[in-house]
Write an enzyme that holds these catalytic residues in place. Structure first.
Site, short mmCIF file in Angstrom:
data_model
loop_
_atom_site.label_atom_id
_atom_site.label_comp_id
_atom_site.label_asym_id
_atom_site.label_seq_id
_atom_site.Cartn_x
_atom_site.Cartn_y
_atom_site.Cartn_z
N HIS A 70 40.30 50.88 34.89
CA HIS A 70 41.25 51.81 35.52
C HIS A 70 40.80 53.26 35.44
CE1 HIS A 70 44.40 49.00 36.64
NE2 HIS A 70 44.08 48.33 35.54
N SER A 100 37.92 39.30 46.94
CA SER A 100 38.17 40.09 48.15
C SER A 100 37.06 41.11 48.38
CB SER A 100 39.54 40.75 48.11
OG SER A 100 39.70 41.47 46.92
N ASP A 158 34.59 47.63 42.36
CA ASP A 158 34.34 46.24 42.75
C ASP A 158 33.34 46.15 43.91
OD1 ASP A 158 36.36 46.04 40.97
OD2 ASP A 158 37.88 45.37 42.39
#
Ligand code: GLA
Length: 391
Positions: free
Chosen positions: A37, A132, A176
């Protein structure tokens, strides 16, 4: 020929009843070792690409129709759309990820003048390891290669992030997509998300190894508090900027600097979120030092400290994750453990003595199942390469 490639080519022919001129591309999922994060707070993160990910078999068409099929969503059948008609529709499900990439590339000025038949197959177990992002990255790479676009892999990762942010509505950072695009076998990436520069660092944790454990509680980022945390961090940053002119990101502050001005954040919860980000940034740097010094014990302690921060200050865990981490930490051959990825479910990682991995898995499986009735699954980390064409 690569076994999975053969399988994907067969699948393509079975669905589209055509052969010849079919290429196969691959983009990996990712796991984040430490630095959670903070990719949206200008911090350093330390992810690596997995050896599992998304395969894409593709054949160009002469018209402007795009057809998409996923071996993982067989029931959804073939989805068909004209290039110029692409727009987000929740009921379209998974195809929003590749379609978002088409749209984003077009919006960035890349002309796509013909359609495609596309066949996707993903072998990433469970949720939370960026399937994803791997769909986005493999789609963007395929478009780059089949149209001779000249953008770099960094630009590719940025456009995939833009697609996820604008088209799919999740304000994720770049970690990601970056890891999936630029990952390297056996290495983790020390990525500065403020400058988008990275350094590959060989992951030698001998005689320990990282095990990824799926809690079997699926995490769905769009329905989670992810965007709330981003907003909270931005609120904290605004307040801190009134005390420190020119501050661009939370992660620019050392803990000492932060503590001096932290009072300006009057809400204790928001203050905790910001403190977590500042501390996590330091932990990433300490973890790199520990790796360089081959101090595996220290490395493990930092993983656990990161997880504690996620649990208490960032409140990004759920009780099942806390139970799973606690179980791992009671195992003698485990040096550290924490939640990894987007949070509120998904996966944890544990640093485990190699020769005890089988006993560890049995121990964790039984204890976790007794406490939660869920059956965890295990993946011994194998670090693979970033996006590429499959030979
Ligand atoms: C998700 C996001 C990433 C990152 C992580 C948390 O995976 O997509 O950008 O913020 O959560 O570290």
């Amino acid at each position: 020929m690569n076994k999975t490639k053969l399988q994907v080519l067969k699948g393509f022919s079975g669905i589209y009843h055509s052969e010849g001129d079919i290429d196969v591309y691959f983009a990996p999922g990712r796991v984040n070792i430490i630095g959670e994060h903070i990719d949206y707070n200008g911090g350093h993160v330390f992810p690596c690409a997995l050896s599992v990910g998304t395969y894409l078999a593709v054949k160009k068409r002469d018209d402007n129709v795009i057809r998409l099929f996923s071996k993982n969503c067989v029931k959804a059948g073939i989805f068909q759309i004209n290039i110029e008609d692409i727009s987000y529709d929740k009921s379209n499900g998974w195809v929003n990820y590749p379609l978002g990439v088409f749209k984003t590339l077009i919006d960035n000025g890349y002309k796509i003048t013909h359609g495609y038949d596309l066949y996707y197959y993903g072998n990433i177990p469970g949720s939370g390891l960026s399937s994803s992002a791997s769909i986005e990255v493999v789609t963007a790479y395929m478009l780059r290669e089949t149209n001779n676009f000249d953008f770099t892999l960094t630009k590719l990762a940025k456009m995939c992030q833009e697609s996820e942010n604008k088209f799919n509505g999740l304000s994720c950072g770049i970690m990601d997509q970056y890891a999936s695009a630029l990952g390297k076998r056996n290495c983790a990436m020390f990525l500065d998300t403020a400058t988008l520069k990275h350094e590959y660092i060989k992951m030698n944790l001998e005689p320990y190894q990282i095990v990824v454990i799926n809690s079997q509680v699926p995490h769905s980022l769009t329905s989670s508090h992810y965007n709330d945390r981003l907003n909270e961090c931005q609120e904290a940053l605004k307040l801190l900027q009134t005390k420190k002119k020119g501050l661009k990101n939370l992660c620019e502050l050392s803990l000492g600097e932060f503590n001096e001005i932290a009072d300006v954040i009057y809400d204790p919860i928001i203050q905790n979120r910001a403190r977590f980000a500042v501390e996590e940034e330091q932990r990433v740097k300490d973890a790199i030092n520990a790796l360089n010094e081959k101090d595996v014990v220290k490395f493990g302690e930092l993983l656990t400290a990161s997880g504690d921060g996620l649990k208490y200050d960032y409140e990004a865990t759920i009780w099942q994750i806390d139970v799973l981490v606690d179980i791992c930490l009671t195992f003698k051959g485990c040096l550290g453990s924490r939640e990894t990825g987007g949070g509120w479910g998904g996966n944890i990682i544990a640093l485990v003595k190699k020769d005890q991995i089988n006993t560890f898995q049995k121990y964790v499986y039984t204890a976790y199942k007794n406490k939660t009735k869920l059956k965890p699954t295990f993946l011994n980390l194998v670090i693979g390469d970033g996006v590429h064409k499959v030979k």
